[in-house]
Scaffold this motif. Structure first.
Motif, short mmCIF file in Angstrom:
data_model
loop_
_atom_site.label_atom_id
_atom_site.label_comp_id
_atom_site.label_asym_id
_atom_site.label_seq_id
_atom_site.Cartn_x
_atom_site.Cartn_y
_atom_site.Cartn_z
N MET A 91 3.59 -3.27 -6.48
CA MET A 91 3.90 -4.23 -5.41
C MET A 91 3.30 -3.76 -4.08
N ASP A 92 3.38 -2.48 -3.81
CA ASP A 92 2.81 -1.94 -2.58
C ASP A 92 1.30 -2.06 -2.59
N PHE A 93 0.68 -1.83 -3.74
CA PHE A 93 -0.76 -1.97 -3.87
C PHE A 93 -1.19 -3.42 -3.60
N MET A 94 -0.51 -4.38 -4.20
CA MET A 94 -0.86 -5.79 -4.00
C MET A 94 -0.63 -6.21 -2.54
N ARG A 95 0.40 -5.69 -1.92
CA ARG A 95 0.66 -5.99 -0.51
C ARG A 95 -0.47 -5.47 0.36
N CYS A 96 -0.93 -4.27 0.10
CA CYS A 96 -1.99 -3.68 0.91
C CYS A 96 -3.33 -4.39 0.70
N VAL A 97 -3.62 -4.77 -0.54
CA VAL A 97 -4.88 -5.47 -0.82
C VAL A 97 -4.90 -6.81 -0.10
N ALA A 134 -6.53 -0.86 4.04
CA ALA A 134 -7.52 -0.53 3.02
C ALA A 134 -7.39 0.94 2.60
N LEU A 135 -7.15 1.83 3.55
CA LEU A 135 -6.93 3.23 3.22
C LEU A 135 -5.68 3.40 2.36
N ASP A 136 -4.64 2.65 2.70
CA ASP A 136 -3.40 2.73 1.93
C ASP A 136 -3.60 2.24 0.50
N PHE A 137 -4.29 1.10 0.32
CA PHE A 137 -4.47 0.65 -1.06
C PHE A 137 -5.44 1.52 -1.83
N TYR A 138 -6.38 2.18 -1.16
CA TYR A 138 -7.26 3.12 -1.85
C TYR A 138 -6.47 4.32 -2.36
N LEU A 139 -5.58 4.85 -1.52
CA LEU A 139 -4.77 5.99 -1.93
C LEU A 139 -3.78 5.61 -3.03
N ILE A 140 -3.19 4.42 -2.93
CA ILE A 140 -2.28 3.96 -3.98
C ILE A 140 -3.04 3.77 -5.29
N PHE A 141 -4.25 3.22 -5.21
CA PHE A 141 -5.06 3.02 -6.41
C PHE A 141 -5.36 4.34 -7.09
N ASN A 142 -5.72 5.35 -6.31
CA ASN A 142 -6.00 6.67 -6.90
C ASN A 142 -4.76 7.26 -7.56
N GLU A 143 -3.60 7.10 -6.94
CA GLU A 143 -2.37 7.60 -7.53
C GLU A 143 -2.03 6.85 -8.82
N LEU A 144 -2.20 5.53 -8.81
CA LEU A 144 -1.93 4.74 -10.01
C LEU A 144 -2.89 5.08 -11.14
N ALA A 145 -4.16 5.29 -10.80
CA ALA A 145 -5.15 5.64 -11.82
C ALA A 145 -4.83 6.99 -12.45
N ASN A 146 -4.46 7.96 -11.63
CA ASN A 146 -4.08 9.27 -12.17
C ASN A 146 -2.83 9.19 -13.02
N PHE A 147 -1.87 8.37 -12.58
CA PHE A 147 -0.64 8.20 -13.35
C PHE A 147 -0.93 7.56 -14.71
N LEU A 148 -1.78 6.56 -14.72
CA LEU A 148 -2.10 5.89 -15.98
C LEU A 148 -2.90 6.79 -16.91
#
Length: 171
Positions: A91-97, A134-148
């Motif tokens: 949800m936070d990722f979609m909000r930031c995008v 954009a910085l926030d969604f980039y960092l969230i994306f990296n965290e989600l990718a590592n988690f997955l």
């Protein structure tokens, strides 16, 4: 002697006020600083758009200010850990995008179409907000990718499954 308030009432009011503010640990974390910047920039953009001739764009910064303020409160009080049914990082990722895309669009329109100073200021703060989101969604994306990458598989199970698969192939 005839004081209506109890002597500890100011200390109690101060502790209630401090419970609303984010903790120092969270405020000094990367996510805390990004959320504080998002709240601040959204509020400044809201005020600038409200004072400008581009007042039609005032709704989005206000909504983003309120949502970012809620998430700042939720993350700082660990409210998100009590509600496991929501996918908070997604949800936070979609909000930031969406926020970065919409801020970018309304900032371009505010700077190019309107000539007053507050519209230009709102556009500049919108561009800064675009970068922060954009910085926030980039960092969230990296965290989600590592988690997955790590989350679904444990090393013992995968090695056992690979051994079983290789044994059945050799037969």
């Amino acid at each position: 002697m005839g004081d209506i308030e109890a002597p500890n009432s100011t200390g109690q009011q101060q502790s209630v006020f401090q419970s609303i503010l984010p903790s120092k640990e969270f405020a000094s974390s990367r996510k805390g600083m990004l959320l504080i910047a998002e709240v601040g920039l959204s509020f400044i953009s809201f005020v600038c758009f409200a004072a400008s001739t581009a007042a039609a764009f005032v709704t989005f910064p206000l909504l983003e200010f309120l949502v970012a303020l809620f998430l700042l409160f939720a993350y700082s009080t660990k409210f998100n850990e009590r509600f496991k049914g929501f996918l908070w990082p997604l949800m936070d990722f979609m909000r930031c995008v969406t926020a970065s895309i919409i801020y970018f669009i309304i900032s371009i329109i505010a700077i190019s179409k309107y000539v007053d100073g507050s519209s230009k200021a709102a556009g500049v703060f919108g561009f800064i907000a675009t970068i922060v989101f954009a910085l926030d969604f980039y960092l969230i994306f990296n965290e989600l990718a590592n988690f997955l990458k790590q989350g679904g598989e444990s090393t013992e199970e995968t090695s056992r499954q690979q051994d079983e698969f290789s044994d059945s192939d050799s037969d």
